[in-house]
Design a protein around this motif. Structure first.
Motif, PDB file in Angstrom:
ATOM      1  N   HIS A 181      -9.152  -4.502   7.940  1.00 55.28           N
ATOM      2  CA  HIS A 181      -9.094  -3.845   6.628  1.00 55.28           C
ATOM      3  C   HIS A 181      -9.463  -2.372   6.743  1.00 55.28           C
TER       4      HIS A 181
ATOM      5  N   TYR B 121     -14.840  -2.434  -5.594  1.00 55.66           N
ATOM      6  CA  TYR B 121     -15.216  -1.901  -4.299  1.00 55.66           C
ATOM      7  C   TYR B 121     -16.609  -2.313  -3.864  1.00 55.66           C
TER       8      TYR B 121
ATOM      9  N   THR C 134      -6.735  -0.716  -6.093  1.00 56.96           N
ATOM     10  CA  THR C 134      -8.051  -1.285  -5.824  1.00 56.96           C
ATOM     11  C   THR C 134      -8.066  -2.785  -6.101  1.00 56.96           C
TER      12      THR C 134
ATOM     13  N   THR D  22       0.826  -1.208   0.000  1.00 56.27           N
ATOM     14  CA  THR D  22       0.000   0.000   0.000  1.00 56.27           C
ATOM     15  C   THR D  22       0.857   1.254   0.000  1.00 56.27           C
TER      16      THR D  22
ATOM     17  N   THR E  21      -6.963  -9.165  -1.891  1.00 53.06           N
ATOM     18  CA  THR E  21      -6.652  -9.414  -0.487  1.00 53.06           C
ATOM     19  C   THR E  21      -7.895  -9.644   0.351  1.00 53.06           C
TER      20      THR E  21
ATOM     21  N   ARG F 198      -6.422  -4.533  -3.254  1.00 50.84           N
ATOM     22  CA  ARG F 198      -7.344  -4.655  -2.118  1.00 50.84           C
ATOM     23  C   ARG F 198      -8.383  -5.730  -2.381  1.00 50.84           C
TER      24      ARG F 198
ATOM     25  N   ILE G  99     -15.710  -5.506  -2.307  1.00 51.31           N
ATOM     26  CA  ILE G  99     -14.926  -5.290  -1.089  1.00 51.31           C
ATOM     27  C   ILE G  99     -15.827  -4.849   0.068  1.00 51.31           C
TER      28      ILE G  99
ATOM     29  N   THR H 181      -7.474  -0.139   6.059  1.00 53.86           N
ATOM     30  CA  THR H 181      -6.860   0.471   4.881  1.00 53.86           C
ATOM     31  C   THR H 181      -7.876   0.657   3.764  1.00 53.86           C
ATOM     32  N   VAL H 182      -8.901  -0.216   3.717  1.00 50.58           N
ATOM     33  CA  VAL H 182      -9.926  -0.119   2.681  1.00 50.58           C
ATOM     34  C   VAL H 182     -10.615   1.234   2.735  1.00 50.58           C
TER      35      VAL H 182
END
Length: 343
Positions: free
Chosen positions: A229, A212, A124, A66, A130, A127, A215, A231-232
């Motif tokens: 998460h 997203y 993105t 990141t 992950t 993410r 996510i 960080t999301v």
């Protein structure tokens, strides 16, 4: 901004014609305000992104995937920011920098713009793999190499796209002054531009929306993953800010290419274009503000602004000096005793 020629009103009389021309002439000129905003955005972006780079280099682990993307995004924003003083002067005094600068600044502008969207798309997707696919490579080095490869690809694609635009733009001289403009009548060039914008803006937008959506669905379904998460949230804020800033500008470009305004509508379209352009250019100073959503980055920023490392060194130096006082006092006392001893 040229005024539209006078047109006849409903009655077709001369008085109606003068009224319409007067209304068109009174529409506000955004050139001065645009230039002022460009300089303000330039100052904020330089300060914010330079602070962000310092925080990343001094306090953060640059091997983190990141952080690799954030580092490249900050560089991309700084590259884009470098064009703003030129566009500020352009809004005030037309293009006064010559043909080479017209091509070079256009290339830098395109590199900064497209590298941002490609880097955001790559971040993105990282993410997504992950959080949603739970695809964490067993070897961290492999994931780092993938991130570096994505960054290299982003810069390569952006530079390639900038070359074609730089070749097409040129300085045109009119009675009003010099303008740095692209092709306006060549159909193939315009189709190439629309294809480029579609592939490098709207296609990444579709990918980011899909990723997203998955996510957020995954994170909200599992309470334990909300803390894992965080960080999301930061990355999502960065992505949303990008499309809020650049979305209206690109949509308006498409509308402007197909819409033929009448009477004063051309002036109003120019005003809308100026407002959307200011909003789009302001994006380069948004990311440093959004990264403060991360508590860790925020604490690092406070440490940097308080110069804690310098203060720590000064504190250690003061402690070292204070400890050296005692032997000096003992030495002075010893000397005084020697002096007072009778001979």
């Amino acid at each position: 901004m040229a005024n539209n020629p006078p047109v006849s009103g409903i009655g077709g009389g001369e008085e109606d014609t003068r009224d319409v021309y007067y209304l068109c002439d009174e529409l506000f000129n955004f050139d001065t305000i645009s230039a002022a905003f460009f300089i303000l955005i330039f100052i904020i972006s330089i300060a914010g992104n330079c602070l962000l780079l310092c925080v990343l280099v001094i306090y953060e682990d640059l091997k983190n995937v990141t952080n690799v993307f954030i580092l490249n995004l900050a560089c991309s924003d700084l590259i884009f920011t470098a064009t703003l003083p030129f566009y500020a002067v352009y809004r005030l005094h037309h293009w006064v920098f010559g043909d080479f600068a017209c091509k070079f600044i256009t290339a830098v502008y395109i590199v900064g713009l497209y590298s941002s969207i490609i880097l955001l798309t790559a971040m993105t997707v990282d993410r997504f793999t992950t959080v949603v696919l739970h695809n964490r490579p067993s070897n961290p080095v492999r994931r780092q190499r993938c991130a570096v490869a994505a960054c290299v690809a982003a810069w390569g694609i952006s530079i390639a796209a900038s070359v074609s635009d730089a070749i097409n733009v040129k300085v045109e001289t009119t009675s009003d002054g010099n303008y740095c403009v692209g092709p306006s009548d060549v159909v193939d060039d315009k189709l190439g531009y629309y294809l480029q914008v579609s592939l490098l803006f709207f296609l990444p937008f579709a990918i980011i929306v899909f990723c997203y959506s998955a996510i957020l669905k995954t994170v909200l379904q599992t309470k334990t993953q909300r803390k894992r998460h965080r960080t999301v949230v930061v990355v999502l804020g960065v992505v949303v800010a990008f499309f809020i800033c650049w979305g209206p500008f690109n949509i308006l470009l498409f509308i402007e290419s197909f819409y033929e305004p009448e009477e004063c509508a051309d002036e109003r379209l120019e005003i809308a274009y100026a407002v959307c352009r200011i909003l789009a250019f302001s994006h380069c100073c948004m990311n440093p503000l959004l990264y403060t959503l991360s508590q860790k980055l925020r604490s690092h920023l406070f440490k940097l602004l308080r110069c804690e490392k310098i203060r720590q060194k000064n504190k250690e130096r003061v402690i070292g000096q204070s400890t050296s006082v005692y032997p000096n006092v003992a030495f002075i006392a010893q000397n005084s005793v020697v002096v007072m001893e009778p001979k």
